[in-house]
Write a protein that holds these residues in place. Structure first.
Motif, PDB file in Angstrom:
ATOM      1  N   LYS A   4       0.830  -1.222   0.000  1.00 49.35           N
ATOM      2  CA  LYS A   4       0.000   0.000   0.000  1.00 49.35           C
ATOM      3  C   LYS A   4       0.858   1.265   0.000  1.00 49.35           C
ATOM      4  CE  LYS A   4      -4.045  -1.917   0.002  1.00 49.35           C
ATOM      5  NZ  LYS A   4      -3.615  -2.870  -1.022  1.00 49.35           N
ATOM      6  N   ASN A  26      -3.569  -0.286  -8.542  1.00 50.17           N
ATOM      7  CA  ASN A  26      -4.012  -0.418  -7.142  1.00 50.17           C
ATOM      8  C   ASN A  26      -2.898  -0.861  -6.199  1.00 50.17           C
ATOM      9  OD1 ASN A  26      -6.700   0.323  -7.657  1.00 50.17           O
ATOM     10  ND2 ASN A  26      -6.998  -1.682  -8.631  1.00 50.17           N
ATOM     11  N   ASN A  29       2.321   3.467  -4.059  1.00 55.53           N
ATOM     12  CA  ASN A  29       2.217   4.845  -4.559  1.00 55.53           C
ATOM     13  C   ASN A  29       2.984   4.915  -5.857  1.00 55.53           C
ATOM     14  OD1 ASN A  29       0.843   6.153  -2.445  1.00 55.53           O
ATOM     15  ND2 ASN A  29       2.679   5.917  -1.185  1.00 55.53           N
ATOM     16  N   ASP A  67      -5.059   6.339 -14.067  1.00 56.99           N
ATOM     17  CA  ASP A  67      -5.980   6.462 -12.933  1.00 56.99           C
ATOM     18  C   ASP A  67      -5.510   7.581 -12.013  1.00 56.99           C
ATOM     19  OD1 ASP A  67      -7.579   4.419 -13.544  1.00 56.99           O
ATOM     20  OD2 ASP A  67      -7.116   3.206 -11.773  1.00 56.99           O
ATOM     21  N   GLN A  69      -4.950   7.387  -9.034  1.00 60.03           N
ATOM     22  CA  GLN A  69      -3.969   6.879  -8.051  1.00 60.03           C
ATOM     23  C   GLN A  69      -2.531   7.008  -8.534  1.00 60.03           C
ATOM     24  OE1 GLN A  69      -6.799   5.159  -8.870  1.00 60.03           O
ATOM     25  NE2 GLN A  69      -7.149   3.520  -7.402  1.00 60.03           N
TER      26      GLN A  69
END
Ligand SMILES: Cc1cc2nc3c(=O)[nH]c(=O)nc-3n(C[C@H](O)[C@H](O)[C@H](O)COP(=O)(O)OP(=O)(O)OC[C@H]3O[C@@H](n4cnc5c(N)ncnc54)[C@H](O)[C@@H]3O)c2cc1C
Length: 413
Positions: A4, A26, A29, A67, A69
Motif C-alpha cells: 500500500k 491499485n 504509490n 488512474d 492513483q
C-alpha cells in the motif's frame, strides 16, 4: 515496504512504462515520470504522417489514460542514484525517492556517427518528427510549378529514407502514396523520387520470406528505389552522399528521413550497471537488474533472454513484459516468489502505403486492402485503456481513415 505504501517510480511513459503503470493502478504509490506529456502508439506514426489517423488517436495524454492513483510528472530524468534510491529530474531541484524503480526509457535514433546525419536527417520516432517531415514534403511541393519539366520536378522532389527495416519500408511507401496523390492534385509533371538506402542485402531483414515478397511487391508498385548494400556516408542540408561497391554518389534531396537504427536512451547509457555489448541492461528472467532486487527494466533498453529473437526492440515485447513486471512488483511487495515467462511473437503487421498492408497472423500471411483493415482492427485492440480503444475504434468506424492530402502551404490544417 508494503503493497500500500511502497513508492514505485516508473521512468518512461511508453509501451513498457505506461502499461506497467496501468497494471499497477491499485498497488503502492505509483509515480510515472516521462519527458513527453503523451503516450505514443508508434506503429501508427506512419498513418499520422499520412493523415489516416489523428494525433489524439495515437498520442493520448498520459493524464487522460492514468488512474487518479498514479501521479504523473512530466520531466526528464537526468540521473539515477541506485545507492540512495532516488532519481534526479531536469527541472526540479528535489530528487524523487523510490522503494522500487522501473526503467522503461526506450531508445533514441542512432545516427551511427554518419557525418551531418544528426544535424540534417529527420528521425522518425515522435509526433514532432512526423510533423516536420510532412512540412518538408509540403514545402518542397510548393516550390514546384506545374510547368516544370519532369526531370527537374523529380530532382526537386527527391526524398531519401535511410534503413530498409519495417520502419523504412512503411515510411517510404506512405511518402510515395502521399506525394503521388499531391502530383495529381497539383497537376505536376513526372513523378517524385523516393530512395531507400540499406546497408544489408535485403529489405525487412528478420521477417519471413512470404511477408518480404509482399513488401518487395509494394515497393515496386510504389516506385520506391531500393538501394541495398549501400552505406550513407554524409548528410548535408539538401544533399545525401552514399557509397555502393566502393563508389560514392552525391544527390540533391528535399529531405532525408532516418530509420537507420536505435540506441538506448542517454539516461541508460549513463547508468553503471551490467550491460550487453550493445549497451542493453542485463535483466534476470524476472526483469530485475542483476545486482538490484528493487530495480526492474523492460522494453527497448533491456536484454531479456527468453523471448523470440524477432521480438527484440518491439512494442510487442515491451507490452508483454509490462504484465509480468507488474505481477513481479506485487509479488515482491507481498513476499511471494517472482515469476518469469517466455514471450512469443504475436504476429506482424506492416503498412504498405495508404491503401494496403501485409499482416502475419495465426501463421498466415495476407496482403492488400483487407490487410490494411485488419491492421487497424488489430491496433485498436492494442491501444491503452478500454475507453480510449472504444473512442478510437468508433472514430475509425464512423469517420473513416482516409489519408489527408498534402495541400499547398496555408491550406494544411
Ligand atoms: C516509427 C516506429 C514504428 C514502430 N512500429 C512498431 C511496430 O509496428 N511493432 C512493434 O512491435 N514495434 C514497433 N516499434 C518499436 C516500438 O515503438 C518500441 O519497441 C517500443 O516503443 C518500446 O517500448 P519502451 O517502453 O521500451 O520505449 P518507448 O515506447 O520508446 O518509451 C520510452 C519513453 O520514455 C521516455 N523517456 C526516455 N528517456 C527519458 C528520460 N530520461 N526521462 C523521462 N522520460 C524518458 C520517452 O520519451 C518515451 O516516452 C516502432 C518504433 C517506431 C519509432
Amino acid at each position: 515496504m508494503d503493497d500500500k505504501t511502497a513508492r514505485i517510480v516508473i521512468v518512461g511513459g511508453g509501451f513498457g512504462g505506461l502499461f506497467t503503470a496501468l497494471e499497477l493502478a491499485n498497488t503502492g504509490n505509483v509515480t510515472l515520470i516521462s519527458d513527453e506529456d503523451h503516450f505514443l502508439f508508434t506503429p501508427m506514426l506512419y498513418e499520422y504522417l499520412s493523415g489516416e489517423v489523428e494525433e489524439w488517436h495515437i498520442a493520448p495524454g498520459q493524464k487522460e489514460l492514468l488512474d487518479d492513483q498514479v501521479e504523473f510528472i512530466r520531466d526528464e530524468v537526468v540521473s539515477v542514484d541506485l545507492g540512495q534510491q532516488r532519481v534526479s529530474l531536469k527541472s526540479r531541484s528535489a530528487p524523487v525517492s523510490y522503494d522500487i524503480l522501473v526503467l522503461g526509457a526506450g531508445g533514441v535514433s542512432n545516427f551511427a556517427g554518419v557525418e551531418g546525419a544528426a544535424a540534417h536527417a529527420i528521425p522518425f520516432r515522435k509526433i514532432a518528427d512526423a510533423d516536420l517531415l510532412r512540412r518538408r514534403m509540403g514545402s518542397a511541393l510548393d516550390q514546384v510549378p506545374p510547368d516544370l519539366p519532369p526531370q527537374d520536378t523529380k530532382r526537386a522532389l527527391t526524398f531519401a529514407v535511410v534503413g530498409a527495416g519495417a520502419s523504412g519500408v512503411e515510411l517510404s511507401t506512405k511518402m510515395a502514396d502521399l506525394l503521388r496523390d499531391a502530383f495529381k492534385r497539383r497537376a505536376l509533371r513526372g513523378e517524385p523520387r523516393i530512395l531507400v538506402i540499406e546497408m544489408g542485402d535485403q529489405v525487412v531483414p528478420g521477417m519471413g520470406a512470404e511477408i518480404r515478397e509482399l513488401v518487395e511487391e509494394a515497393l515496386l508498385q510504389s516506385h520506391v528505389e531500393v538501394h541495398t548494400l549501400t552505406r550513407v556516408v554524409r548528410v548535408g542540408e539538401q544533399t545525401l552522399t552514399f557509397e555502393h561497391e566502393g563508389r560514392q554518389t552525391e544527390i540533391e534531396v528535399a529531405a532525408v528521413a532516418w530509420t537507420g537504427g536505435v540506441r538506448v536512451s542517454p539516461l541508460i547509457e549513463s547508468l553503471e550497471v551490467e550491460k550487453t555489448n550493445r549497451g542493453l541492461l542485463v535483466v534476470r528472467p524476472t526483469l530485475q537488474l542483476a545486482a538490484h532486487d528493487n530495480v526492474f527494466a523492460l522494453g527497448d533498453i533491456a536484454f531479456f533472454e527468453d523471448a523470440s529473437p524477432t521480438l527484440a526492440g518491439t512494442a510487442q515485447l515491451a507490452l508483454q513484459q509490462a504484465g509480468l513486471l507488474a505481477k513481479n512488483i506485487e509479488a515482491l511487495l507481498n513476499g511471494r516468489e517472482l515469476q518469469t515467462k517466455h514471450f512469443a511473437e504475436l504476429g506482424e503487421a506492416v503498412s504498405l502505403g495508404t491503401e494496403r498492408a501485409a499482416v502475419l497472423a495465426g501463421g498466415k500471411v495476407f496482403g492488400g486492402p483487407l490487410a490494411r483493415q485488419a491492421r487497424f482492427a488489430l491496433y485498436t485492440s492494442r491501444l491503452p485503456t478500454w475507453h480510449h480503444r472504444l473512442r478510437v475504434g468508433a472514430s475509425w468506424f464512423f469517420e473513416g481513415t482516409a489519408p489527408r492530402p498534402l495541400l499547398p502551404l496555408g491550406m494544411e490544417r
